[in-house]
Scaffold this motif. Sequence first.
Motif, mmCIF file in Angstrom:
data_model
loop_
_atom_site.group_PDB
_atom_site.id
_atom_site.type_symbol
_atom_site.label_atom_id
_atom_site.label_comp_id
_atom_site.label_asym_id
_atom_site.label_seq_id
_atom_site.Cartn_x
_atom_site.Cartn_y
_atom_site.Cartn_z
ATOM 1 N N ARG A 1 0.839 -1.202 0.000
ATOM 2 C CA ARG A 1 0.000 0.000 0.000
ATOM 3 C C ARG A 1 0.875 1.253 0.000
ATOM 4 O O ARG A 1 0.680 2.157 -0.798
ATOM 5 C CB ARG A 1 -0.932 -0.034 1.207
ATOM 6 C CG ARG A 1 -2.042 0.952 1.170
ATOM 7 C CD ARG A 1 -3.068 0.617 2.284
ATOM 8 N NE ARG A 1 -4.267 1.346 2.079
ATOM 9 C CZ ARG A 1 -5.239 1.025 1.232
ATOM 10 N NH1 ARG A 1 -5.135 -0.073 0.519
ATOM 11 N NH2 ARG A 1 -6.301 1.773 1.098
ATOM 12 N N ARG A 2 1.872 1.279 0.879
ATOM 13 C CA ARG A 2 2.770 2.439 0.968
ATOM 14 C C ARG A 2 3.649 2.552 -0.273
ATOM 15 O O ARG A 2 3.817 3.632 -0.827
ATOM 16 C CB ARG A 2 3.638 2.344 2.224
ATOM 17 C CG ARG A 2 4.580 3.528 2.381
ATOM 18 C CD ARG A 2 5.319 3.463 3.726
ATOM 19 N NE ARG A 2 6.284 4.522 3.842
ATOM 20 C CZ ARG A 2 7.554 4.448 3.432
ATOM 21 N NH1 ARG A 2 8.014 3.335 2.884
ATOM 22 N NH2 ARG A 2 8.365 5.469 3.576
ATOM 23 N N SER A 3 4.198 1.435 -0.726
ATOM 24 C CA SER A 3 5.094 1.493 -1.893
ATOM 25 C C SER A 3 4.325 1.896 -3.150
ATOM 26 O O SER A 3 4.839 2.654 -3.976
ATOM 27 C CB SER A 3 5.858 0.185 -2.094
ATOM 28 O OG SER A 3 4.989 -0.881 -2.345
ATOM 29 N N LEU A 4 3.093 1.444 -3.293
ATOM 30 C CA LEU A 4 2.281 1.841 -4.435
ATOM 31 C C LEU A 4 1.948 3.335 -4.350
ATOM 32 O O LEU A 4 2.019 4.043 -5.362
ATOM 33 C CB LEU A 4 1.000 1.007 -4.516
ATOM 34 C CG LEU A 4 0.038 1.347 -5.655
ATOM 35 C CD1 LEU A 4 0.744 1.244 -7.011
ATOM 36 C CD2 LEU A 4 -1.177 0.430 -5.613
ATOM 37 N N ALA A 5 1.621 3.818 -3.157
ATOM 38 C CA ALA A 5 1.333 5.248 -2.980
ATOM 39 C C ALA A 5 2.558 6.094 -3.331
ATOM 40 O O ALA A 5 2.438 7.150 -3.973
ATOM 41 C CB ALA A 5 0.880 5.524 -1.552
ATOM 42 N N MET A 6 3.734 5.624 -2.933
ATOM 43 C CA MET A 6 4.967 6.338 -3.275
ATOM 44 C C MET A 6 5.190 6.366 -4.784
ATOM 45 O O MET A 6 5.573 7.401 -5.349
ATOM 46 C CB MET A 6 6.158 5.694 -2.565
ATOM 47 C CG MET A 6 6.166 5.929 -1.066
ATOM 48 S SD MET A 6 7.454 4.996 -0.204
ATOM 49 C CE MET A 6 8.924 5.814 -0.808
ATOM 50 N N ALA A 7 4.945 5.255 -5.448
ATOM 51 C CA ALA A 7 5.120 5.190 -6.904
ATOM 52 C C ALA A 7 4.119 6.107 -7.613
ATOM 53 O O ALA A 7 4.470 6.803 -8.576
ATOM 54 C CB ALA A 7 4.968 3.748 -7.389
ATOM 55 N N VAL A 8 2.890 6.107 -7.139
ATOM 56 C CA VAL A 8 1.869 6.988 -7.732
ATOM 57 C C VAL A 8 2.265 8.451 -7.546
ATOM 58 O O VAL A 8 2.199 9.242 -8.494
ATOM 59 C CB VAL A 8 0.472 6.709 -7.127
ATOM 60 C CG1 VAL A 8 -0.529 7.792 -7.510
ATOM 61 C CG2 VAL A 8 -0.027 5.334 -7.568
ATOM 62 N N PHE A 9 2.714 8.810 -6.350
ATOM 63 C CA PHE A 9 3.098 10.196 -6.095
ATOM 64 C C PHE A 9 4.272 10.601 -6.990
ATOM 65 O O PHE A 9 4.285 11.690 -7.570
ATOM 66 C CB PHE A 9 3.422 10.400 -4.610
ATOM 67 C CG PHE A 9 3.570 11.845 -4.213
ATOM 68 C CD1 PHE A 9 2.842 12.854 -4.815
ATOM 69 C CD2 PHE A 9 4.462 12.197 -3.213
ATOM 70 C CE1 PHE A 9 2.985 14.189 -4.426
ATOM 71 C CE2 PHE A 9 4.613 13.516 -2.814
ATOM 72 C CZ PHE A 9 3.874 14.522 -3.432
ATOM 73 N N LEU B 1 -1.171 2.123 -12.688
ATOM 74 C CA LEU B 1 -0.382 1.676 -11.521
ATOM 75 C C LEU B 1 -1.315 1.200 -10.414
ATOM 76 O O LEU B 1 -1.106 0.137 -9.833
ATOM 77 C CB LEU B 1 0.458 2.840 -10.973
ATOM 78 C CG LEU B 1 1.873 3.028 -11.452
ATOM 79 C CD1 LEU B 1 2.449 4.313 -10.889
ATOM 80 C CD2 LEU B 1 2.741 1.844 -11.068
ATOM 81 N N VAL B 2 -2.306 2.019 -10.112
ATOM 82 C CA VAL B 2 -3.243 1.680 -9.025
ATOM 83 C C VAL B 2 -4.035 0.437 -9.383
ATOM 84 O O VAL B 2 -4.171 -0.479 -8.560
ATOM 85 C CB VAL B 2 -4.196 2.862 -8.715
ATOM 86 C CG1 VAL B 2 -5.278 2.436 -7.731
ATOM 87 C CG2 VAL B 2 -3.415 4.048 -8.157
ATOM 88 N N GLU B 3 -4.575 0.410 -10.576
ATOM 89 C CA GLU B 3 -5.471 -0.680 -10.947
ATOM 90 C C GLU B 3 -4.739 -2.016 -11.126
ATOM 91 O O GLU B 3 -5.319 -3.074 -10.983
ATOM 92 C CB GLU B 3 -6.290 -0.265 -12.158
ATOM 93 C CG GLU B 3 -7.302 0.796 -11.740
ATOM 94 C CD GLU B 3 -7.896 1.630 -12.873
ATOM 95 O OE1 GLU B 3 -7.562 1.372 -14.055
ATOM 96 O OE2 GLU B 3 -8.661 2.547 -12.548
ATOM 97 N N ALA B 4 -3.442 -1.940 -11.383
ATOM 98 C CA ALA B 4 -2.632 -3.162 -11.439
ATOM 99 C C ALA B 4 -2.341 -3.676 -10.043
ATOM 100 O O ALA B 4 -2.022 -4.845 -9.839
ATOM 101 C CB ALA B 4 -1.335 -2.908 -12.192
ATOM 102 N N GLY B 5 -2.470 -2.760 -9.049
ATOM 103 C CA GLY B 5 -2.311 -3.091 -7.642
ATOM 104 C C GLY B 5 -0.948 -3.488 -7.283
ATOM 105 O O GLY B 5 -0.559 -3.971 -6.327
#
Length: 194
Positions: free
Chosen positions: A149-157, A190-194
């Motif tokens: 969750r955190r690593s995906l949020a970092m990548a999105v940001f 990115l988000v939808e790939a989870g």
Amino acid sequence: MRYEKGHKEQTRQKIVEAASQRFRADGIDGVGVVSLMGEVGLTQGGFYNHFGSKEDLVRESVIAGAGCAIKRLTAKVAASRGEGYRALINGYLSVEHRDQPETGCVAAALSAEMARRPVETKTAFTDGYAEMVELIASTLPAAVRGKRRRSLAMAVFASLVGSMSLARAVADDDLSDEILALGRSAALELVEAG
């Protein structure tokens, strides 16, 4: 002359808000204390009644600017009625945000300059970064759990900041719009790939 109680704090806040907007619009080194103080109706000498140095003001302005951006994006997420990540991504990579850096995200406006600031200012920036990552993480689908969750949020940001920075940097309006659109698509993927 006697001022009302709280006058000094109100004046300080006025300086911080003006500086936060000017730094995001013109860059930290593009804003002088004299012109900033003139903008808020004060003298350069008055500056030192509120701040020990320009860097003290930069630090407080980074904190204020980050708070402003988080508040704006939180409102977009709250108004979305589900799929908050979509509202956040679309709001961040909007033409409005691109065209109004003075009210936008500190990271998109100032991250390159932060690399050359003192550690105390970098720490303030880091705190704002962490808050934004937390906000983004809070909008992700429930299926994204744990450290992911955190690593995906970092990548999105990172994707959002990079896209916005490039969209602002190019001289061609059509190309800028294309960068925003592709940035939105990439962040959503990115988000939808989870």
